[in-house]
Design an enzyme around this catalytic site. Structure first.
Site: not given
Lengths: 922, 512
Positions: A274, A409, A522, A597, A655
């Site tokens: 991440d 989300d 996610d 992201d 998004h």
């Protein structure tokens, strides 16, 4: 032409991207959070091994050949440890090379569940054998596999040409399992010695005791320590591709389509992480990993699939090799993994489509998504409450912009407890879902794999009581910090855990869920905020295996279990739709992925193309980037350009980060709203084509979004193109990805081909670089001459509203005056297509006759859709157009002709889309 | 403004019920009926082409403007007219015809989709009329209230303006007064200054005499001290014991140096010592002091030492305790100050402490001073009063400068604040000033913006207030707030929504 235009093109690009990069330094990724090869002990050890004479030797006398495989022992002359080599010739022109320790102290991890089945083998036969080696035949043609004994080396040759050499640079390193020296008791040592003696062949010299190096038995990064109870276990192998200059694949990296040499820098890293605010043009690891590399030359495309789920580094270098007397370029690739075994699939092509089929036969194809999932998705972190959802839903109708899915989300949950709803903000989820359903729309909620440690939370209680959590090195439940605070991580590698997880998606388990609710996984790298490199400790335990062994598989399993849950809740009827951030080889079988992201920067918009192209090359067709960019706030121009590009990429979802200003399409003034509306509408008109592409991706493994070289493998000018791409083979898209752009230069490939601008119908010759002036509403898209594309031009609120709508056929005629295409129709959401409930038509146009014939006579499906219009590009004006239907009835069709663009439109043939018919132009 | 608009809407809705069905192609509004004449060729409404009438609504788009398919979904840009008898007629995009979703309350958009729609027009019409009636009542009340507020505002404004005029007149008078008093003050200060100077000079002279005498005494004492052998002379040797007099500070007073200090002589008597004294008096340390300095260890505290056993707190018990407690709550900086003695270095006492306080002014001077002080006080007071008036004028000017609506109907909001409590926050709106948000359960206040401007659309500017330049957002702009106003009977903050964490935080409808 291309070469002349390219430098100018690139200069402009450079100037435009330089500024954002400079300004964004302070926001960029904190590199110190992530390891370099130097900081990863095994990578450093392995990389310190320089090419040269390999210590490995093949013991030819141990060769055994059965119907399905060849085995052979290898010995490391330095430490006398023996390895077992297994060679398989697989159906479909592939070779599998497996290397493990002959007698490991304990079993080493072999990746399960990724291969769809045991790959079927074909017999290997020995053609020649002497003390130097063995020559094996790889089938009837001239392909051979040569095993050299001293040093050990494998070469795959085709006639006089070496296609691929393995261990030719002597970088095979296999760190065998060993006992820790300081903990060895005397008896252990004796046994050890005995064993060694027993294994030793005759006349072999004394074993050299290997020195322990730092980081072998323990490693510390920042404040995190890795206890490494098994010691050093890494493996490495080199592959050389003579004559190859272009290699692709090994996603996920925010880098160019064509892989770069890693000399002088870090290798490409495959370790699901991440990464906060990732940097562009960087070999750093990202959220997913597919250890598949493709090589391509004008002659041949090949692939190497390195089936290993541990942390992996890939070094790429280019050199020159001498073959057949002339000097050729060569690409050398070296794979390094932290644990497990060497298990390599060499896919020998020779064409790009063959490599895709070969890889698909190993790991499966893209799941066939529900049609709606190919439409537009509206997401943001977060839609605040039910009223907000309703307001956004109404906003789309008010501004006449279609959409199919609205996404929620993490904030929709009750305190980040997945499978729950915030009791104040989403108190009536079924009512909300019903309202969406009434508009034929759907919703996705996020379900992450970190589970809040809370004795009052059902999901936690059950996982905990069933003992399904991953354990820490001391045997307790592993706990880490994530969105909910302290969280446990279910062990998805356990089949029982996955089955239980899947059962949680049942309508009576996931309260408030309905059939139009789908799922988003996610943070499944897994993300552990307080873990090493923001992920899990490698010495955490999945049953007998360390997290080290399975790390890159975690996200794959999470999505697998979730998709299974969505299938099960409908009794196996409905196709699932699950989006994942982490992935591995085979993840294509379970749904869609996105590039994580990203940021609202032009560079990120540009990068979305090579990132999704790279994923498509390794089987994952259903790829998209956050439209608009996740971090930061796009200006209206960037947002519009991103919608225009996203409308032509497989997964089309807007998004945005929680802290960014709202950016629903109508918030930027009427002009920008109109531009975004038009881009989304173009997507909806093309949904039949997208659906057909995904049907093919599902059936054959061919990528939906393709680099140009896949369709023009002999045109070297296409090999590095990453600012444009093909959808299937018939649509070429060159999105505008530069700020203030006044024009783009598109490469239209194919000598003798023609391409039609889909907006103006203007015809262009292939094999040229075409400058296209652009305005804000331009999305340069071309249809290949020789193709027929079906569209639905009655764009409605959502794709489901358009189900029974008629088709318009776009017949783009090539230089030979012909064209062909397909039309695929089914119910759009169930597995009934597997029971032959679909329509698959072949559309052909030749000698003035357009006809629709059945490609799948065994299938049965009826549709209300009909053919409302046929548009021909590149034809002359006919005197008459006659429709002949199955019954032999003939009727004249009215038509219009525009001489300037050679555009012919036939009015309302009116035939059912599933019927046989012909139209004759005279 | 908006209230009047709502009243108008009421009269319109009465006519809904009177709508009569007239035969015309599906989806065509009554107003366009004449363009769709059966059995006559149809010309697209944009005039682009003419087609046989049977191609109207034949589910194929022939006209670029979509006008040939008012009742089908064939044209991308078409629109469909629902009569909605019993409610309001409306247009919907053609794409919503037969999409399985009921859009028209009279169900006419779903004639071939299989959707089972209920005709809800009558019910909607009833509800609408009720709502409108209610709104009209509220609006009427609001309208009256508005008139009242306007009147009040007008009155207030007039009052304020009147007050300001008055104050401005006053101000001029006061200004004149200030000037007059300044003159008086200056006149009175002149003799005061002279008298003070005289007094000061006399005192300075007096001081000089005293100082000279003291110096002489000291010299005599020093002479006696230095004259160790009491022979009436201070010799070089005698002087050399005073190393502090060393002119080059090398630690030793050499013979030559000492001799130089004595004016070149080997020894001096009392009278010649006078000139030598000038050379040494600044550095000279009396022998009695020098002795004690050498014997006593340096004392690190200039406060009297306190014996351990003595109950220290008895001396100043309450103060010390309280001080400590306070310090604990604030920060412990001052505590350290009071507890730790400041290290000081013992220095020889200055002998210049002989200066006495200045003698009081004589009566005559004092009278002058008192007189001058009075003029000063008068002047200061007048000036302060002027400043106060200035402030008041400024404040009224500021208030008058605000745009309180076309008729000043928003005047009453000025200097008021209104709160709204949500599940997480308490929002505070102080119209024409600022908007803020405070977490309900502790935490600091966030500024959501200061008064910016009216920001409604051109025709209804006073429906929206904009507050700008609030606290910045992460990676985003500064917070800002949009306040939407709606008509009502009372002034309350009705609801708030936060579409995103920044930029568009709304604290909308509020009424008056």
């Amino acid at each position: 032409m291309r070469n002349m235009a390219a430098p100018i093109d690139r200069m402009g690009l450079l100037l435009l991207t330089l500024l954002p990069v400079l300004f964004s330094i302070s926001d960029a990724v904190d590199r110190s959070n992530f390891k370099t090869c130097e900081q990863s002990a095994f990578c450093k050890r392995q990389r310190d091994v320089k090419p040269g004479q390999s210590p490995y030797r093949a013991l030819l006398e141990t060769l055994e050949l059965s119907d399905t495989r060849l085995t052979l022992q290898l010995i490391n002359d330095n430490n006398k440890v023996r390895l077992l080599l297994e060679l398989y010739r697989l159906q479909g022109n592939m070779t599998r090379v497996k290397i493990n320790e002959l007698k490991p102290l304990k079993p080493r991890y072999e990746v399960p569940d990724v291969l769809v089945k045991d790959p079927p083998t074909e017999p290997l036969s020995v053609l020649n054998r002497d003390e130097n080696g063995v020559v094996l035949s790889l089938g009837a043609d001239s392909q051979r596999l040569i095993i050299s004994a001293r040093p050990f080396r494998l070469d795959i040759v085709d006639g006089p040409n070496v296609l691929l050499s393995i261990n030719s640079r002597g970088l095979l390193v296999f760190e065998h399992l060993r006992l820790r020296k300081d903990t060895k008791s005397e008896t252990d040592t004796e046994q050890d010695v005995e064993q060694n003696v027993a294994e030793k062949g005759e006349g072999e010299e004394e074993v050299k005791e290997e020195e322990d190096q730092p980081g072998m038995w323990e490693e510390t990064f920042k404040s995190h320590s890795d206890s490494k109870p098994n010691g050093p276990t890494s493996i490495s192998l080199d592959f050389s591709f003579p004559g190859v200059e272009h290699v692709y694949g090994i996603p996920e990296h925010a880098d160019t389509l064509k892989l770069k040499s890693t000399e002088g820098g870090d290798p490409y890293r495959l370790y699901n992480l991440d990464v906060f605010q990732y940097e562009l043009h960087n070999p750093m690891a990202l959220y997913g990993a597919v250890p598949v590399l493709l090589s391509h030359t004008t002659d041949r495309t090949m692939g190497v699939f390195w089936l290993n789920a541990a942390e992996t580094w890939v070094d790429i270098s280019s050199s020159a090799s001498v073959q057949g007397g002339s000097e050729k370029s060569q690409t050398d690739v070296r794979w390094i993994s932290e644990s497990g075994i060497i298990d390599v699939f060499v896919m020998l092509g020779p064409r790009p489509t063959d490599v895709f089929s070969q890889y698909a036969s190993l790991t499966g194809t893209q799941s066939f998504p529900p049609l709606a999932a190919l439409a537009y998705h509206q997401c943001r972190w977060n839609y605040n409450d039910q009223e907000d959802v309703k307001a956004v839903d109404d906003g789309f109708d008010e501004h006449d912009i279609p959409y199919d899915f609205i996404w929620l989300d993490i904030e929709h949950t009750d305190g980040k407890r997945y499978f729950t709803w915030d009791p104040l903000k989403f108190s009536q989820p079924r009512e909300m879902l019903q309202n969406l359903k009434d508009k034929k729309r759907k919703m996705v909620t996020i379900v992450d794999p970190h589970i809040k440690v809370d004795s009052g939370y059902k999901i936690h209680k059950e996982i905990s009581s069933k003992g399904f959590y991953i354990k820490n090195k001391d045997g307790g439940d592993y706990e880490g910090w994530c969105w909910p605070g302290n969280a446990g991580y279910p062990d998805f590698t356990k089949p029982e855990m996955r089955a239980w997880w899947a059962s949680m998606f049942a309508y009576d388990q996931y309260e408030g869920s309905m059939e139009n609710l789908y799922t988003w996984n996610d943070m499944n790298e897994p993300s552990v905020f307080n873990g090493p490199e923001v992920t899990m400790h490698k010495d955490a335990l999945h049953g007998a295996w360390e997290h080290r062994d399975v790390h890159n598989l975690y996200g794959f399993y999470v999505q697998m279990a979730t998709a299974q849950g969505l299938i099960q809740r409908s009794g196996g009827v409905e196709r699932p739709f699950v989006l994942t951030r982490a992935f591995f080889a085979g993840s294509q079988r379970y749904g869609a992925v996105w590039t994580g992201d990203n940021a609202a920067e032009w560079g990120h918009l540009k990068m979305s193309i090579p990132m999704c192209l790279s994923l498509g090359l390794v089987g994952i067709s259903f790829c998209g980037a956050d439209v608009g960019g996740f971090f930061k706030s796009p200006n209206p121009e960037l947002l519009v350009r991103w919608y225009q590009a996203g409308a032509y990429q497989p997964f089309f979802r807007a998004h945005a980060h929680l802290d960014t200003p709202r950016r629903e399409p109508w918030l930027f003034g009427p002009e920008n709203t109109a531009l975004i509306r038009e881009a989304v509408r173009q997507r909806y008109t093309l949904l039949p084509y997208w659906y057909q592409l995904f049907y093919h991706a599902h059936r054959t493994g061919q990528p939906a979004m393709r680099p140009l070289w896949v369709e023009y493998p002999e045109n070297a000018a296409t090999f590095a193109i990453e600012d444009e791409f093909l959808l299937g083979k018939d649509l070429l898209v060159h999105p505008v990805t530069d700020e203030g752009s006044r024009g783009v230069t598109a490469h239209l490939p194919g000598e003798g081909e023609v391409w039609y601008d889909v907006h103006t119908y203007k015809k262009h010759q292939g094999n040229q670089n075409l400058y296209i002036p652009v305005t804000m509403n331009s999305i340069p898209v071309f249809q290949r001459g020789g193709s027929i594309i079906s569209r639905k031009e009655r764009v409605r609120r959502s794709s489901l509203c358009m189900q029974d709508d008629p088709y318009t056929l776009y017949v783009a005629v090539n230089a030979q005056g012909t064209a062909e295409g397909e039309l695929y129709i089914d119910d759009g959401h169930t597995f009934n297509y597997e029971k032959q409930q679909f329509i698959h038509r072949r559309l052909t146009f030749a000698e003035g006759e357009l006809s629709s014939s059945n490609l799948s006579p065994d299938s049965q499906f009826s549709t209300a859709s009909w053919i409302e219009k046929v548009v021909f590009m590149g034809v002359t004006k006919p005197n008459a157009a006659t429709l002949r239907t199955a019954g032999g009835l003939e009727s004249a069709l009215e038509f219009e002709f525009e001489p300037a663009t050679e555009l012919l439109s036939l009015r309302k043939p009116g035939v059912n889309a599933g019927a046989d018919w012909t139209i004759q132009l005279r | 403004m908006s209230c009047a608009y709502l009243l108008l809407a009421i009269s319109l809705c009465v006519s809904f019920a009177n709508a009569v069905e007239v035969q015309r192609p599906r989806g065509v509004p009554l107003s366009k009926r004449q363009f769709y004449e059966e059995n006559k060729p149809f010309t697209c409404l944009d005039g682009s082409r003419t087609i046989p009438f049977d191609r109207v609504n034949d589910d194929y788009c022939d006209c670029k403007d979509g006008s040939d398919e008012p009742g089908t979904a064939a044209c991308p840009n078409g629109s469909f007219h629902c009569t909605n008898a019993g409610y309001k007629p409306t247009f919907i995009p053609s794409s919503r015809i037969n999409d399985g979703i009921c859009d028209c309350c009279d169900t006419t958009d779903e004639y071939n989709s299989g959707a089972s729609c209920q005709n809800t027009c009558r019910e909607l019409g009833r509800q609408e009329r009720e709502t409108l009636q209610k709104q009209a009542e509220i609006a009427k009340e609001g309208f009256l209230l508005k008139q009242q507020l306007i009147n009040e505002a007008k009155k207030q404004r007039e009052e304020k303006q009147g007050k300001m005029t008055e104050m401005q007149t006053n101000r001029r008078t006061m200004e004149e007064k200030v000037e007059a008093l300044r003159t008086v003050k200056e006149v009175a200060e002149q003799p005061e200054k002279e008298a003070k100077e005289r007094h000061l000079k006399a005192w300075e002279d007096q001081k000089a005499i005293i100082r000279a005498e003291k110096d002489k005494t000291k010299m005599a004492e020093a002479f006696l001290e230095l004259d160790d052998d009491a022979d009436g002379y201070v010799s070089v040797v005698e002087l050399q014991s005073h190393t502090e007099l060393d002119p080059d500070s090398d630690g030793a007073l050499t013979e030559a140096e000492a001799q130089a200090l004595l004016g070149g002589a080997g020894k001096v008597d009392t009278s010649s010592f006078e000139s030598a004294w000038d050379n040494i008096k600044d550095k000279y340390i009396s022998e009695s002091q020098a002795d004690s300095a050498a014997v006593d260890p340096p004392v690190e505290d200039n406060r009297p030492p306190v014996p351990d056993n003595e109950p220290y707190h008895d001396d100043e018990p309450v103060d010390e305790d309280e001080e400590n407690e306070d310090d604990d709550e604030d920060d412990d900086y001052p505590e350290e100050d009071s507890d730790k003695p400041i290290p000081t270095v013992h220095t020889p006492e200055k002998s210049e402490q002989d200066e006495e306080a200045m003698p009081p002014y004589d009566a005559e001077t004092q009278t002058l001073i008192d007189a001058a002080q009075k003029t000063r006080d008068d002047f200061d007071e007048a000036e302060r009063a002027l400043r106060e008036v200035d402030d008041q004028i400024k404040s009224i000017e500021k208030e008058l400068s605000f745009d309180f609506g076309t008729s000043g109907e928003f005047t009453y909001l000025y200097s008021q604040c209104y709160d709204l409590t949500t599940s997480e926050y308490i929002y505070r709106l102080c119209p024409f000033n600022r908007v803020s948000q405070k977490p309900k359960y502790g935490g600091s206040e966030t500024n959501l913006g200061s008064w910016g401007s009216w920001a409604g659309p051109v025709d209804s500017k006073y429906m929206v207030m904009k507050y700008e330049h609030g606290t910045g957002c992460w990676q985003g702009p500064n917070r800002s707030t949009t306040v939407k106003l709606i008509c009502g009977k009372e002034t309350v903050v009705i609801s708030t929504s936060e579409p995103s964490r920044s930029l568009e935080r709304r604290t909308p409808p509020r009424g008056y």
